[in-house]
Design a protein around this motif. Structure first.
Motif, mmCIF file in Angstrom:
data_model
loop_
_atom_site.group_PDB
_atom_site.id
_atom_site.type_symbol
_atom_site.label_atom_id
_atom_site.label_comp_id
_atom_site.label_asym_id
_atom_site.label_seq_id
_atom_site.Cartn_x
_atom_site.Cartn_y
_atom_site.Cartn_z
ATOM 1 N N PHE A 6 -4.588 104.104 64.672
ATOM 2 C CA PHE A 6 -4.301 105.482 64.339
ATOM 3 C C PHE A 6 -3.372 106.075 65.374
ATOM 4 O O PHE A 6 -3.557 105.883 66.558
ATOM 5 C CB PHE A 6 -5.596 106.314 64.326
ATOM 6 N N GLU A 7 -2.379 106.773 64.894
ATOM 7 C CA GLU A 7 -1.580 107.620 65.771
ATOM 8 C C GLU A 7 -2.228 108.982 65.620
ATOM 9 O O GLU A 7 -1.866 109.777 64.773
ATOM 10 C CB GLU A 7 -0.119 107.643 65.325
ATOM 11 N N SER A 8 -3.289 109.176 66.351
ATOM 12 C CA SER A 8 -4.066 110.386 66.155
ATOM 13 C C SER A 8 -3.297 111.594 66.633
ATOM 14 O O SER A 8 -2.444 111.497 67.508
ATOM 15 C CB SER A 8 -5.417 110.291 66.844
ATOM 16 N N ARG A 9 -3.615 112.678 66.007
ATOM 17 C CA ARG A 9 -3.087 113.964 66.400
ATOM 18 C C ARG A 9 -1.579 114.046 66.308
ATOM 19 O O ARG A 9 -0.904 114.500 67.224
ATOM 20 C CB ARG A 9 -3.531 114.271 67.812
ATOM 21 N N MET A 10 -1.044 113.561 65.200
ATOM 22 C CA MET A 10 0.382 113.738 64.989
ATOM 23 C C MET A 10 0.567 115.154 64.450
ATOM 24 O O MET A 10 0.265 115.421 63.294
ATOM 25 C CB MET A 10 0.958 112.714 64.017
ATOM 26 N N PRO A 11 0.997 116.065 65.307
ATOM 27 C CA PRO A 11 1.133 117.453 64.859
ATOM 28 C C PRO A 11 2.296 117.589 63.887
ATOM 29 O O PRO A 11 3.365 117.032 64.108
ATOM 30 C CB PRO A 11 1.394 118.232 66.143
ATOM 31 N N LEU A 37 -2.930 113.480 60.416
ATOM 32 C CA LEU A 37 -2.044 114.622 60.534
ATOM 33 C C LEU A 37 -2.837 115.851 60.942
ATOM 34 O O LEU A 37 -3.891 116.132 60.370
ATOM 35 C CB LEU A 37 -1.347 114.898 59.196
ATOM 36 N N GLU A 38 -2.317 116.555 61.921
ATOM 37 C CA GLU A 38 -2.946 117.787 62.373
ATOM 38 C C GLU A 38 -1.938 118.917 62.244
ATOM 39 O O GLU A 38 -0.836 118.831 62.779
ATOM 40 C CB GLU A 38 -3.396 117.666 63.829
ATOM 41 N N PRO A 39 -2.304 119.969 61.532
ATOM 42 C CA PRO A 39 -1.348 121.066 61.345
ATOM 43 C C PRO A 39 -1.090 121.830 62.630
ATOM 44 O O PRO A 39 -1.992 122.047 63.428
ATOM 45 C CB PRO A 39 -2.031 121.965 60.311
ATOM 46 N N LYS A 40 0.164 122.202 62.804
ATOM 47 C CA LYS A 40 0.512 123.110 63.891
ATOM 48 C C LYS A 40 0.124 124.508 63.427
ATOM 49 O O LYS A 40 0.208 124.825 62.252
ATOM 50 C CB LYS A 40 2.013 123.068 64.167
ATOM 51 N N ARG A 65 -6.811 116.401 60.165
ATOM 52 C CA ARG A 65 -7.660 116.834 61.266
ATOM 53 C C ARG A 65 -7.357 118.298 61.573
ATOM 54 O O ARG A 65 -6.207 118.692 61.667
ATOM 55 C CB ARG A 65 -7.368 115.987 62.493
ATOM 56 N N ILE A 66 -8.414 119.050 61.746
ATOM 57 C CA ILE A 66 -8.298 120.435 62.180
ATOM 58 C C ILE A 66 -8.896 120.515 63.583
ATOM 59 O O ILE A 66 -10.005 120.039 63.812
ATOM 60 C CB ILE A 66 -9.052 121.391 61.218
ATOM 61 N N ASN A 67 -8.147 121.099 64.507
ATOM 62 C CA ASN A 67 -8.605 121.216 65.885
ATOM 63 C C ASN A 67 -8.862 122.686 66.198
ATOM 64 O O ASN A 67 -7.954 123.509 66.116
ATOM 65 C CB ASN A 67 -7.558 120.644 66.846
ATOM 66 N N LEU A 68 -10.100 123.003 66.531
ATOM 67 C CA LEU A 68 -10.460 124.365 66.909
ATOM 68 C C LEU A 68 -10.380 124.497 68.418
ATOM 69 O O LEU A 68 -11.030 123.742 69.141
ATOM 70 C CB LEU A 68 -11.879 124.706 66.439
ATOM 71 N N PHE A 86 -16.902 120.415 54.675
ATOM 72 C CA PHE A 86 -15.568 120.068 55.158
ATOM 73 C C PHE A 86 -15.436 118.552 55.222
ATOM 74 O O PHE A 86 -16.212 117.889 55.897
ATOM 75 C CB PHE A 86 -15.380 120.696 56.542
ATOM 76 N N SER A 87 -14.455 118.005 54.533
ATOM 77 C CA SER A 87 -14.330 116.543 54.477
ATOM 78 C C SER A 87 -13.303 115.981 55.461
ATOM 79 O O SER A 87 -13.247 114.771 55.670
ATOM 80 C CB SER A 87 -13.957 116.112 53.056
ATOM 81 N N ASP A 88 -12.498 116.829 56.071
ATOM 82 C CA ASP A 88 -11.506 116.358 57.041
ATOM 83 C C ASP A 88 -12.145 116.194 58.413
ATOM 84 O O ASP A 88 -13.299 116.541 58.620
ATOM 85 C CB ASP A 88 -10.335 117.349 57.118
ATOM 86 N N ILE A 89 -11.373 115.683 59.341
ATOM 87 C CA ILE A 89 -11.842 115.503 60.708
ATOM 88 C C ILE A 89 -11.809 116.865 61.407
ATOM 89 O O ILE A 89 -10.786 117.552 61.376
ATOM 90 C CB ILE A 89 -10.953 114.492 61.453
ATOM 91 N N LEU A 90 -12.907 117.223 62.019
ATOM 92 C CA LEU A 90 -12.985 118.494 62.741
ATOM 93 C C LEU A 90 -13.184 118.207 64.225
ATOM 94 O O LEU A 90 -14.133 117.521 64.613
ATOM 95 C CB LEU A 90 -14.136 119.345 62.210
ATOM 96 N N SER A 91 -12.277 118.732 65.038
ATOM 97 C CA SER A 91 -12.401 118.561 66.479
ATOM 98 C C SER A 91 -12.469 119.923 67.149
ATOM 99 O O SER A 91 -11.990 120.916 66.622
ATOM 100 C CB SER A 91 -11.236 117.744 67.044
#
Length: 161
Positions: A6-11, A37-40, A65-68, A86-91
């Motif tokens: 995984f190329e995690s956290r590709m904004p 994919l993480e939204p900016k 992925r959603i990052n709080l 919520f089915s996506d990755i939550l961080s």
């Protein structure tokens, strides 16, 4: 032979579909099979129509992925309620140890992120223990230890260990 990783956290900017396509083409050329994919910005839900467009654009397995980034415990407790189904990755990323502990206890949180060098200084054994009990993940960034300045690199290693 190519390994899946995984190329995690590709904004990505979800308002710029051409940029998303460009980044996905690069991943395809590198033969990456899984991308997160993480939204900016402040997006907390990726629109279904956009997910369909992205899926049609590539054969890569796409995860979202959603990052709080929250430093107030009461606000975290209030905000986390909106992630019931919520089915996506939550961080969660926070300088506040109480928020970190609460996030580690909460089954809706998949990842407690320590990707920022300042945040990594706040990591506690309590968070590690709770994350392990709840099958959550703790994320560290390799960026702070990949710096060329050996003094900064050494300092970042000491903080990590």
């Amino acid at each position: 032979m190519f390994l899946s990783y995984f190329e995690s956290r590709m904004p990505v900017n979800f308002d710029d579909f051409n940029d998303i396509k460009k980044k996905l083409r690069i991943c395809e050329n590198l033969r990456i099979k899984n991308v997160i994919l993480e939204p900016k910005g402040k997006i907390i839900q990726v629109p279904l129509e956009l997910r369909k467009e992205i899926k049609e654009e590539t054969d890569i397995n796409i995860y979202y992925r959603i990052n709080l980034r929250i430093d107030n415990l009461e606000y975290f407790k209030k905000r986390i309620k909106s992630f019931k189904n919520f089915s996506d990755i939550l961080s969660v990323e926070s300088l506040n140890k109480e928020v970190q502990l609460q996030a580690a206890k909460d089954s809706r949180v998949d990842i407690i992120s320590y990707s920022d060098p300042e945040i990594i200084k706040t990591l506690s054994s309590g968070v590690i223990s709770l994350a392990k009990q709840n099958s959550s993940f703790i994320e560290f960034s390799l960026a702070p230890i990949m710096v060329m300045n050996k003094a900064v690199q050494s300092k970042n290693f000491r903080v990590l260990y």
